[in-house]
Design a protein around this motif. Structure first.
Motif, PDB file in Angstrom:
ATOM      1  N   MET A   1       0.843  -1.186   0.000  1.00  0.00           N
ATOM      2  CA  MET A   1       0.000   0.000   0.000  1.00  0.00           C
ATOM      3  C   MET A   1       0.880   1.239   0.000  1.00  0.00           C
ATOM      4  O   MET A   1       1.817   1.348   0.781  1.00  0.00           O
ATOM      5  N   ARG A   2       0.571   2.154  -0.870  1.00  0.00           N
ATOM      6  CA  ARG A   2       1.392   3.369  -0.941  1.00  0.00           C
ATOM      7  C   ARG A   2       0.971   4.350   0.140  1.00  0.00           C
ATOM      8  O   ARG A   2      -0.181   4.381   0.558  1.00  0.00           O
ATOM      9  N   THR A   3       1.918   5.144   0.595  1.00  0.00           N
ATOM     10  CA  THR A   3       1.630   6.088   1.678  1.00  0.00           C
ATOM     11  C   THR A   3       1.615   7.530   1.217  1.00  0.00           C
ATOM     12  O   THR A   3       1.164   8.402   1.949  1.00  0.00           O
ATOM     13  N   GLU A   4       2.100   7.791   0.019  1.00  0.00           N
ATOM     14  CA  GLU A   4       2.114   9.168  -0.484  1.00  0.00           C
ATOM     15  C   GLU A   4       1.417   9.235  -1.844  1.00  0.00           C
ATOM     16  O   GLU A   4       1.429   8.266  -2.596  1.00  0.00           O
ATOM     17  N   PRO A   5       0.788  10.344  -2.162  1.00  0.00           N
ATOM     18  CA  PRO A   5       0.065  10.459  -3.430  1.00  0.00           C
ATOM     19  C   PRO A   5       1.023  10.488  -4.619  1.00  0.00           C
ATOM     20  O   PRO A   5       2.185  10.854  -4.502  1.00  0.00           O
ATOM     21  N   THR A   6       0.511  10.055  -5.755  1.00  0.00           N
ATOM     22  CA  THR A   6       1.294  10.083  -6.989  1.00  0.00           C
ATOM     23  C   THR A   6       0.582  10.945  -8.013  1.00  0.00           C
ATOM     24  O   THR A   6      -0.617  11.225  -7.890  1.00  0.00           O
ATOM     25  N   TRP A   7       1.296  11.339  -9.037  1.00  0.00           N
ATOM     26  CA  TRP A   7       0.731  12.161 -10.101  1.00  0.00           C
ATOM     27  C   TRP A   7      -0.218  11.355 -10.977  1.00  0.00           C
ATOM     28  O   TRP A   7      -1.068  11.912 -11.665  1.00  0.00           O
ATOM     29  N   ARG A   8      -0.092  10.011 -10.951  1.00  0.00           N
ATOM     30  CA  ARG A   8      -0.899   9.186 -11.849  1.00  0.00           C
ATOM     31  C   ARG A   8      -2.388   9.224 -11.514  1.00  0.00           C
ATOM     32  O   ARG A   8      -3.228   9.095 -12.403  1.00  0.00           O
ATOM     33  N   ILE A   9      -2.747   9.412 -10.267  1.00  0.00           N
ATOM     34  CA  ILE A   9      -4.163   9.368  -9.894  1.00  0.00           C
ATOM     35  C   ILE A   9      -4.927  10.572 -10.454  1.00  0.00           C
ATOM     36  O   ILE A   9      -5.930  10.384 -11.153  1.00  0.00           O
ATOM     37  N   PRO A  10      -4.498  11.806 -10.221  1.00  0.00           N
ATOM     38  CA  PRO A  10      -5.263  12.912 -10.833  1.00  0.00           C
ATOM     39  C   PRO A  10      -5.203  12.906 -12.359  1.00  0.00           C
ATOM     40  O   PRO A  10      -6.202  13.193 -13.025  1.00  0.00           O
ATOM     41  N   VAL A  11      -4.047  12.547 -12.912  1.00  0.00           N
ATOM     42  CA  VAL A  11      -3.931  12.477 -14.371  1.00  0.00           C
ATOM     43  C   VAL A  11      -4.834  11.362 -14.899  1.00  0.00           C
ATOM     44  O   VAL A  11      -5.511  11.523 -15.921  1.00  0.00           O
ATOM     45  N   GLY A  12      -4.876  10.237 -14.193  1.00  0.00           N
ATOM     46  CA  GLY A  12      -5.724   9.127 -14.604  1.00  0.00           C
ATOM     47  C   GLY A  12      -7.201   9.461 -14.546  1.00  0.00           C
ATOM     48  O   GLY A  12      -7.964   9.105 -15.442  1.00  0.00           O
ATOM     49  N   VAL A  13      -7.623  10.152 -13.500  1.00  0.00           N
ATOM     50  CA  VAL A  13      -9.031  10.539 -13.378  1.00  0.00           C
ATOM     51  C   VAL A  13      -9.407  11.521 -14.487  1.00  0.00           C
ATOM     52  O   VAL A  13     -10.473  11.389 -15.111  1.00  0.00           O
ATOM     53  N   LEU A  14      -8.548  12.486 -14.748  1.00  0.00           N
ATOM     54  CA  LEU A  14      -8.821  13.434 -15.839  1.00  0.00           C
ATOM     55  C   LEU A  14      -8.839  12.720 -17.191  1.00  0.00           C
ATOM     56  O   LEU A  14      -9.691  13.003 -18.042  1.00  0.00           O
ATOM     57  N   GLY A  15      -7.911  11.793 -17.396  1.00  0.00           N
ATOM     58  CA  GLY A  15      -7.885  11.021 -18.637  1.00  0.00           C
ATOM     59  C   GLY A  15      -9.119  10.157 -18.793  1.00  0.00           C
ATOM     60  O   GLY A  15      -9.678  10.041 -19.887  1.00  0.00           O
ATOM     61  N   LEU A  16      -9.551   9.553 -17.708  1.00  0.00           N
ATOM     62  CA  LEU A  16     -10.758   8.731 -17.737  1.00  0.00           C
ATOM     63  C   LEU A  16     -11.984   9.575 -18.082  1.00  0.00           C
ATOM     64  O   LEU A  16     -12.797   9.184 -18.928  1.00  0.00           O
ATOM     65  N   CYS A  17     -12.111  10.730 -17.461  1.00  0.00           N
ATOM     66  CA  CYS A  17     -13.244  11.618 -17.767  1.00  0.00           C
ATOM     67  C   CYS A  17     -13.211  12.075 -19.218  1.00  0.00           C
ATOM     68  O   CYS A  17     -14.245  12.064 -19.900  1.00  0.00           O
ATOM     69  N   ALA A  18     -12.047  12.458 -19.701  1.00  0.00           N
ATOM     70  CA  ALA A  18     -11.924  12.901 -21.094  1.00  0.00           C
ATOM     71  C   ALA A  18     -12.248  11.760 -22.053  1.00  0.00           C
ATOM     72  O   ALA A  18     -12.961  11.956 -23.051  1.00  0.00           O
ATOM     73  N   GLY A  19     -11.748  10.574 -21.760  1.00  0.00           N
ATOM     74  CA  GLY A  19     -12.027   9.424 -22.618  1.00  0.00           C
ATOM     75  C   GLY A  19     -13.499   9.066 -22.651  1.00  0.00           C
ATOM     76  O   GLY A  19     -14.050   8.747 -23.707  1.00  0.00           O
ATOM     77  N   LEU A  20     -14.158   9.128 -21.501  1.00  0.00           N
ATOM     78  CA  LEU A  20     -15.589   8.825 -21.457  1.00  0.00           C
ATOM     79  C   LEU A  20     -16.414   9.868 -22.210  1.00  0.00           C
ATOM     80  O   LEU A  20     -17.400   9.530 -22.862  1.00  0.00           O
ATOM     81  N   ILE A  21     -16.000  11.120 -22.122  1.00  0.00           N
ATOM     82  CA  ILE A  21     -16.707  12.174 -22.860  1.00  0.00           C
ATOM     83  C   ILE A  21     -16.567  11.952 -24.363  1.00  0.00           C
ATOM     84  O   ILE A  21     -17.555  12.033 -25.106  1.00  0.00           O
ATOM     85  N   VAL A  22     -15.366  11.655 -24.814  1.00  0.00           N
ATOM     86  CA  VAL A  22     -15.140  11.397 -26.246  1.00  0.00           C
ATOM     87  C   VAL A  22     -15.949  10.180 -26.692  1.00  0.00           C
ATOM     88  O   VAL A  22     -16.613  10.212 -27.738  1.00  0.00           O
ATOM     89  N   TYR A  23     -15.907   9.111 -25.903  1.00  0.00           N
ATOM     90  CA  TYR A  23     -16.664   7.890 -26.226  1.00  0.00           C
ATOM     91  C   TYR A  23     -18.157   8.192 -26.313  1.00  0.00           C
ATOM     92  O   TYR A  23     -18.837   7.789 -27.264  1.00  0.00           O
ATOM     93  N   ALA A  24     -18.692   8.926 -25.345  1.00  0.00           N
ATOM     94  CA  ALA A  24     -20.119   9.242 -25.322  1.00  0.00           C
ATOM     95  C   ALA A  24     -20.517  10.115 -26.503  1.00  0.00           C
ATOM     96  O   ALA A  24     -21.580   9.902 -27.109  1.00  0.00           O
ATOM     97  N   VAL A  25     -19.689  11.080 -26.853  1.00  0.00           N
ATOM     98  CA  VAL A  25     -20.007  11.951 -27.995  1.00  0.00           C
ATOM     99  C   VAL A  25     -20.004  11.157 -29.292  1.00  0.00           C
ATOM    100  O   VAL A  25     -20.887  11.331 -30.139  1.00  0.00           O
ATOM    101  N   ILE A  26     -19.044  10.263 -29.454  1.00  0.00           N
ATOM    102  CA  ILE A  26     -18.997   9.444 -30.669  1.00  0.00           C
ATOM    103  C   ILE A  26     -20.236   8.557 -30.757  1.00  0.00           C
ATOM    104  O   ILE A  26     -20.873   8.471 -31.813  1.00  0.00           O
ATOM    105  N   ILE A  27     -20.595   7.915 -29.651  1.00  0.00           N
ATOM    106  CA  ILE A  27     -21.779   7.052 -29.646  1.00  0.00           C
ATOM    107  C   ILE A  27     -23.042   7.873 -29.909  1.00  0.00           C
ATOM    108  O   ILE A  27     -23.881   7.502 -30.732  1.00  0.00           O
TER     109      ILE A  27
END
Length: 71
Positions: A1-27
């Motif tokens: 278990m990690r004890t300190e935050p990493t840059w991957r979590i906020p970048v991953g959440v933003l990437g996930l939101c952007a990807g879902l928006i693009v996917y939804a718009v295409i559909i």
């Protein structure tokens, strides 16, 4: 278990939101033209499948967000 935050979590959440928006718009943009004349039950099944298919790559993405590895 990690004890300190990493840059991957906020970048991953933003990437996930952007990807879902693009996917939804295409559909939402292209699919109604293709299946608009089909029976409503068939359309429901197609939209249900497409509503769940984005979950397929999510496991590896979440693993990357936590560990930095793709598997």
């Amino acid at each position: 278990m990690r004890t300190e935050p990493t840059w991957r979590i906020p970048v991953g959440v933003l990437g996930l939101c952007a990807g879902l928006i693009v996917y939804a718009v295409i559909i939402a943009r292209y699919l109604p033209d293709l299946i608009g004349g089909w029976p409503a039950l068939v359309q429901m099944v197609i939209y249900l499948i497409l509503g769940l298919v984005w979950l397929l790559p999510l496991r590896r993405f979440l693993i990357w967000m936590e560990t930095g590895r793709w598997g």
